[in-house]
Design a protein around this motif. Structure first.
Motif, PDB file in Angstrom:
ATOM      1  N   THR A 192       3.580  30.390 -35.936  1.00 49.83           N
ATOM      2  CA  THR A 192       4.244  30.835 -37.169  1.00 49.83           C
ATOM      3  C   THR A 192       5.416  31.763 -36.876  1.00 49.83           C
ATOM      4  O   THR A 192       6.110  32.175 -37.800  1.00 49.83           O
ATOM      5  CB  THR A 192       3.262  31.579 -38.097  1.00 49.83           C
ATOM      6  OG1 THR A 192       2.848  32.802 -37.479  1.00 49.83           O
ATOM      7  CG2 THR A 192       2.053  30.727 -38.430  1.00 49.83           C
ATOM      8  N   ILE A 193       5.631  32.088 -35.611  1.00 45.54           N
ATOM      9  CA  ILE A 193       6.702  33.014 -35.226  1.00 45.54           C
ATOM     10  C   ILE A 193       7.819  32.210 -34.573  1.00 45.54           C
ATOM     11  O   ILE A 193       7.594  31.507 -33.587  1.00 45.54           O
ATOM     12  CB  ILE A 193       6.167  34.099 -34.263  1.00 45.54           C
ATOM     13  CG1 ILE A 193       5.045  34.887 -34.941  1.00 45.54           C
ATOM     14  CG2 ILE A 193       7.301  35.014 -33.806  1.00 45.54           C
ATOM     15  CD1 ILE A 193       4.294  35.815 -34.014  1.00 45.54           C
ATOM     16  N   TYR A 194       9.006  32.353 -35.139  1.00 44.48           N
ATOM     17  CA  TYR A 194      10.157  31.583 -34.670  1.00 44.48           C
ATOM     18  C   TYR A 194      11.187  32.491 -34.023  1.00 44.48           C
ATOM     19  O   TYR A 194      11.407  33.609 -34.482  1.00 44.48           O
ATOM     20  CB  TYR A 194      10.832  30.862 -35.851  1.00 44.48           C
ATOM     21  CG  TYR A 194      10.051  29.690 -36.368  1.00 44.48           C
ATOM     22  CD1 TYR A 194      10.484  28.399 -36.116  1.00 44.48           C
ATOM     23  CD2 TYR A 194       8.888  29.865 -37.098  1.00 44.48           C
ATOM     24  CE1 TYR A 194       9.767  27.299 -36.596  1.00 44.48           C
ATOM     25  CE2 TYR A 194       8.164  28.780 -37.580  1.00 44.48           C
ATOM     26  CZ  TYR A 194       8.619  27.505 -37.325  1.00 44.48           C
ATOM     27  OH  TYR A 194       7.908  26.428 -37.798  1.00 44.48           O
ATOM     28  N   ASP A 195      11.812  31.976 -32.974  1.00 49.04           N
ATOM     29  CA  ASP A 195      12.985  32.641 -32.419  1.00 49.04           C
ATOM     30  C   ASP A 195      14.053  32.556 -33.508  1.00 49.04           C
ATOM     31  O   ASP A 195      14.285  31.490 -34.060  1.00 49.04           O
ATOM     32  CB  ASP A 195      13.453  31.906 -31.153  1.00 49.04           C
ATOM     33  CG  ASP A 195      14.614  32.591 -30.478  1.00 49.04           C
ATOM     34  OD1 ASP A 195      15.683  32.725 -31.134  1.00 49.04           O
ATOM     35  OD2 ASP A 195      14.492  32.983 -29.316  1.00 49.04           O
ATOM     36  N   LEU A 223       8.418  26.744 -27.833  1.00 42.78           N
ATOM     37  CA  LEU A 223       9.527  27.069 -26.930  1.00 42.78           C
ATOM     38  C   LEU A 223       9.029  27.339 -25.516  1.00 42.78           C
ATOM     39  O   LEU A 223       9.791  27.259 -24.565  1.00 42.78           O
ATOM     40  CB  LEU A 223      10.291  28.306 -27.430  1.00 42.78           C
ATOM     41  CG  LEU A 223      11.286  28.092 -28.547  1.00 42.78           C
ATOM     42  CD1 LEU A 223      11.876  29.420 -28.987  1.00 42.78           C
ATOM     43  CD2 LEU A 223      12.393  27.144 -28.107  1.00 42.78           C
ATOM     44  N   GLY A 224       7.756  27.677 -25.383  1.00 46.63           N
ATOM     45  CA  GLY A 224       7.213  27.986 -24.063  1.00 46.63           C
ATOM     46  C   GLY A 224       7.381  29.441 -23.681  1.00 46.63           C
ATOM     47  O   GLY A 224       7.365  29.789 -22.504  1.00 46.63           O
ATOM     48  N   LEU A 225       7.538  30.320 -24.678  1.00 44.73           N
ATOM     49  CA  LEU A 225       7.732  31.738 -24.396  1.00 44.73           C
ATOM     50  C   LEU A 225       6.427  32.457 -24.050  1.00 44.73           C
ATOM     51  O   LEU A 225       6.459  33.572 -23.541  1.00 44.73           O
ATOM     52  CB  LEU A 225       8.404  32.436 -25.581  1.00 44.73           C
ATOM     53  CG  LEU A 225       9.801  31.952 -25.949  1.00 44.73           C
ATOM     54  CD1 LEU A 225      10.365  32.792 -27.091  1.00 44.73           C
ATOM     55  CD2 LEU A 225      10.738  31.969 -24.754  1.00 44.73           C
ATOM     56  N   ILE A 226       5.298  31.816 -24.328  1.00 43.83           N
ATOM     57  CA  ILE A 226       4.000  32.424 -24.018  1.00 43.83           C
ATOM     58  C   ILE A 226       3.527  31.881 -22.675  1.00 43.83           C
ATOM     59  O   ILE A 226       3.310  30.684 -22.515  1.00 43.83           O
ATOM     60  CB  ILE A 226       2.963  32.126 -25.127  1.00 43.83           C
ATOM     61  CG1 ILE A 226       3.478  32.576 -26.494  1.00 43.83           C
ATOM     62  CG2 ILE A 226       1.621  32.766 -24.774  1.00 43.83           C
ATOM     63  CD1 ILE A 226       3.809  34.057 -26.597  1.00 43.83           C
ATOM     64  N   TYR A 227       3.363  32.788 -21.707  1.00 43.49           N
ATOM     65  CA  TYR A 227       2.963  32.393 -20.356  1.00 43.49           C
ATOM     66  C   TYR A 227       1.455  32.460 -20.154  1.00 43.49           C
ATOM     67  O   TYR A 227       0.932  31.871 -19.231  1.00 43.49           O
ATOM     68  CB  TYR A 227       3.641  33.292 -19.335  1.00 43.49           C
ATOM     69  CG  TYR A 227       5.101  32.998 -19.090  1.00 43.49           C
ATOM     70  CD1 TYR A 227       5.796  32.021 -19.790  1.00 43.49           C
ATOM     71  CD2 TYR A 227       5.802  33.715 -18.130  1.00 43.49           C
ATOM     72  CE1 TYR A 227       7.131  31.765 -19.553  1.00 43.49           C
ATOM     73  CE2 TYR A 227       7.131  33.466 -17.880  1.00 43.49           C
ATOM     74  CZ  TYR A 227       7.798  32.490 -18.589  1.00 43.49           C
ATOM     75  OH  TYR A 227       9.124  32.237 -18.335  1.00 43.49           O
ATOM     76  N   GLY A 228       0.763  33.199 -21.014  1.00 39.15           N
ATOM     77  CA  GLY A 228      -0.680  33.292 -20.875  1.00 39.15           C
ATOM     78  C   GLY A 228      -1.213  34.552 -21.509  1.00 39.15           C
ATOM     79  O   GLY A 228      -0.485  35.274 -22.194  1.00 39.15           O
ATOM     80  N   SER A 247       7.861  22.355 -25.372  1.00 40.00           N
ATOM     81  CA  SER A 247       6.869  21.317 -25.657  1.00 40.00           C
ATOM     82  C   SER A 247       7.605  20.039 -26.064  1.00 40.00           C
ATOM     83  O   SER A 247       8.805  20.063 -26.381  1.00 40.00           O
ATOM     84  CB  SER A 247       5.946  21.768 -26.793  1.00 40.00           C
ATOM     85  OG  SER A 247       6.663  21.796 -28.021  1.00 40.00           O
ATOM     86  N   GLU A 248       6.875  18.923 -26.087  1.00 38.80           N
ATOM     87  CA  GLU A 248       7.489  17.667 -26.532  1.00 38.80           C
ATOM     88  C   GLU A 248       7.993  17.794 -27.960  1.00 38.80           C
ATOM     89  O   GLU A 248       9.060  17.279 -28.296  1.00 38.80           O
ATOM     90  CB  GLU A 248       6.491  16.517 -26.413  1.00 38.80           C
ATOM     91  CG  GLU A 248       6.317  16.025 -25.007  1.00 38.80           C
ATOM     92  CD  GLU A 248       5.476  14.764 -24.951  1.00 38.80           C
ATOM     93  OE1 GLU A 248       5.592  13.911 -25.854  1.00 38.80           O
ATOM     94  OE2 GLU A 248       4.717  14.638 -23.981  1.00 38.80           O
ATOM     95  N   GLU A 249       7.199  18.463 -28.803  1.00 37.25           N
ATOM     96  CA  GLU A 249       7.599  18.658 -30.199  1.00 37.25           C
ATOM     97  C   GLU A 249       8.909  19.434 -30.289  1.00 37.25           C
ATOM     98  O   GLU A 249       9.798  19.086 -31.075  1.00 37.25           O
ATOM     99  CB  GLU A 249       6.484  19.398 -30.958  1.00 37.25           C
ATOM    100  CG  GLU A 249       6.742  19.539 -32.430  1.00 37.25           C
ATOM    101  CD  GLU A 249       5.565  20.164 -33.149  1.00 37.25           C
ATOM    102  OE1 GLU A 249       5.829  20.892 -34.119  1.00 37.25           O
ATOM    103  OE2 GLU A 249       4.411  19.930 -32.763  1.00 37.25           O
ATOM    104  N   ALA A 250       9.059  20.482 -29.471  1.00 41.28           N
ATOM    105  CA  ALA A 250      10.287  21.258 -29.475  1.00 41.28           C
ATOM    106  C   ALA A 250      11.462  20.427 -28.978  1.00 41.28           C
ATOM    107  O   ALA A 250      12.561  20.496 -29.516  1.00 41.28           O
ATOM    108  CB  ALA A 250      10.120  22.496 -28.596  1.00 41.28           C
ATOM    109  N   ARG A 251      11.227  19.612 -27.961  1.00 42.21           N
ATOM    110  CA  ARG A 251      12.299  18.744 -27.442  1.00 42.21           C
ATOM    111  C   ARG A 251      12.781  17.777 -28.527  1.00 42.21           C
ATOM    112  O   ARG A 251      13.974  17.552 -28.674  1.00 42.21           O
ATOM    113  CB  ARG A 251      11.808  17.945 -26.228  1.00 42.21           C
ATOM    114  CG  ARG A 251      11.591  18.798 -24.995  1.00 42.21           C
ATOM    115  CD  ARG A 251      10.980  17.944 -23.875  1.00 42.21           C
ATOM    116  NE  ARG A 251      10.468  18.784 -22.827  1.00 42.21           N
ATOM    117  CZ  ARG A 251      11.187  19.280 -21.834  1.00 42.21           C
ATOM    118  NH1 ARG A 251      12.466  19.000 -21.773  1.00 42.21           N
ATOM    119  NH2 ARG A 251      10.638  20.037 -20.917  1.00 42.21           N
ATOM    120  N   MET A 252      11.825  17.235 -29.299  1.00 44.58           N
ATOM    121  CA  MET A 252      12.215  16.320 -30.375  1.00 44.58           C
ATOM    122  C   MET A 252      12.970  17.073 -31.463  1.00 44.58           C
ATOM    123  O   MET A 252      13.999  16.597 -31.943  1.00 44.58           O
ATOM    124  CB  MET A 252      10.973  15.627 -30.942  1.00 44.58           C
ATOM    125  CG  MET A 252      10.415  14.598 -29.980  1.00 44.58           C
ATOM    126  SD  MET A 252       8.923  13.687 -30.477  1.00 44.58           S
ATOM    127  CE  MET A 252       8.688  13.971 -32.164  1.00 44.58           C
TER     128      MET A 252
END
Length: 118
Positions: A28-31, A41-46, A108-113
């Motif tokens: 729910t949090i967007y850049d 976006l892949g901003l969460i590493y773990g 993610s694939e969704e973000a790429r699309m």
């Protein structure tokens, strides 16, 4: 319990209820400059989840698209607040890291699309 998203991937099938809630928050949090949730976006590493006296202590390892990102003040705070609001969380904190450096391969694939990269 420690989860390494960079190694294990975003689509783990063994997320706990708390982890699932954390991912829902991050979706729910967007850049502010990119119309994609920070999770995709892949901003969460773990993260690390430990038992505390009053609930779970959660430390989230995240990065930004660039070290001088204009959202450096707001995005980590939004994640921290959202996870802190989850049932069972006593304390959430952010470990802001820049190693490894963020790259487009983390999308993610969704973000790429969404961004037209597929």
């Amino acid at each position: 319990m420690t989860r390494d998203i960079l190694h294990d991937g975003r689509e783990a099938d063994d997320f706990s209820d708390l982890e699932t809630g954390m991912v829902q928050v991050m979706r729910t949090i967007y850049d502010p400059e990119i119309p994609v949730p920070i999770w995709d976006l892949g901003l969460i590493y773990g993260w690390t989840i430990e038992d505390g006296d009053e609930g779970k202590d959660v430390t989230i390892k995240m990065t930004l698209t660039a070290p001088n990102c204009p959202a450096a003040e707001t995005l980590p705070a939004e994640v921290e607040q959202g996870v802190n609001a989850l049932e069972g969380v006593a304390r959430a904190s952010i470990d802001l890291v820049f190693v490894p450096s963020y790259s487009m391969e983390m999308l993610s694939e969704e973000a790429r699309m969404t961004l037209g990269f597929m």
